[in-house]
Design a protein around this motif. Sequence first.
Motif, PDB file in Angstrom:
ATOM      1  N   PHE A   2      21.876  50.568   6.564  1.00  0.00           N
ATOM      2  CA  PHE A   2      20.391  51.042   7.090  1.00  0.00           C
ATOM      3  C   PHE A   2      20.051  51.010   5.962  1.00  0.00           C
ATOM      4  N   SER A   5      24.548  49.386  13.894  1.00  0.00           N
ATOM      5  CA  SER A   5      24.421  50.541  12.444  1.00  0.00           C
ATOM      6  C   SER A   5      25.660  50.732  11.885  1.00  0.00           C
ATOM      7  N   MET A  56      18.734  51.790  10.512  1.00  0.00           N
ATOM      8  CA  MET A  56      19.735  51.360  10.765  1.00  0.00           C
ATOM      9  C   MET A  56      19.170  50.170  11.494  1.00  0.00           C
ATOM     10  N   HIS A 102      25.822  62.197   3.061  1.00  0.00           N
ATOM     11  CA  HIS A 102      26.007  62.338   4.010  1.00  0.00           C
ATOM     12  C   HIS A 102      26.627  64.520   4.457  1.00  0.00           C
ATOM     13  N   ASP A 133      25.086  50.326   2.520  1.00  0.00           N
ATOM     14  CA  ASP A 133      26.266  50.365   4.229  1.00  0.00           C
ATOM     15  C   ASP A 133      26.074  52.017   4.547  1.00  0.00           C
ATOM     16  N   THR A 134      26.918  52.442   5.317  1.00  0.00           N
ATOM     17  CA  THR A 134      26.951  53.444   5.655  1.00  0.00           C
ATOM     18  C   THR A 134      27.443  53.977   5.872  1.00  0.00           C
ATOM     19  N   CYS A 136      25.233  58.605  12.674  1.00  0.00           N
ATOM     20  CA  CYS A 136      25.885  57.158  12.300  1.00  0.00           C
ATOM     21  C   CYS A 136      26.740  57.059  13.242  1.00  0.00           C
TER      22      CYS A 136
END
Length: 324
Positions: free
Chosen positions: A202, A199, A195, A171, A215-216, A154
């Motif tokens: 992804f 970034s 990604m 995560h 969404d990251t 990330c």
Amino acid sequence: MKPLMLHGHERPITQIKYNREGDLLFSAAKDHCPNVWFSLNGERLGNFIGHNGAVWCLDINWESTKFMSGAADNTLKFWDCSNGVEIGNIGTKSTVRTCVFSYSANMAAYSTDTQRRQVCEINVIDCRMSDSFGSEPILCIPIPESKVTALQWCPLDEKIVTGHENGKITHWDMRTGKQLNQVSGHGGSINDMQMSKESMMFVTASSDHTAKLFDTEQLNNLKTYQTERPVNSASLSPILDHVVLGGGQEASVVTTTSTRVGKFDARFYHVVFEEEFGRVKGHFGPINSLAFHPDGKSYASGGEDGYVRVHYFDPSYFEFNFDF
């Protein structure tokens, strides 16, 4: 424009990746020997000799000075990009399935398979330490539930996000090694995760016949791209709101199937509207890996047929205007 056909592998392609500038294209396959190509003309620059098993993953650092590859011979190897010399070798207890440099390339993360009573593990090493290529990792996270099949760093190198065989997305905190968040992203194994340019998002590719955009930060499912075959890889365009998906029928039954029935073409979808607007044929067999060129004007695909194809877009491709 006719695509470039890169044939330097004798067995199926497992992963392809451009370096940051896009002048080099790296490819890994089941034939033990990763290759590097000039992306402009398809000339093979060299190969990396040393693995004794199928090479499943690879990555290149920001400055294109170091290259790493993970294989079924239970090793993660580091190479000097300028001359192809091996500069590091990390032995593992099982197959190395994924490997990724952090954004700064100060650290590298890799995951191993669950096999022969060995539990899947996520390991992180510090690439700045002179003995890091042979010493114990600075962080080790055992994954007993479902093995990791895709991994990405990330932003700011504080977290990593992993995709699992059971379709979940997780995560992880890099300072503590603890799980921060987990969502049920897919109904099947996650085969690929890439990604966006910034970034902030992804895209994942799964055996459940879908690719999804997340969404990251929160792992919210933003968009879903539906197909009627397993999706092995997906890549986001760095300049347009387009995503390309690749996959096809299972490799075990490819020999009895025509290219039309097997659906081995690359498919283009609009990121926002989730609508398919184009297909590109070429591979005889499933597409295993896709990558957009950093300038967005071409893309590469690696297939079960052992070929890497580099496709350049017609100038009319960039004339579409979706502003209303």
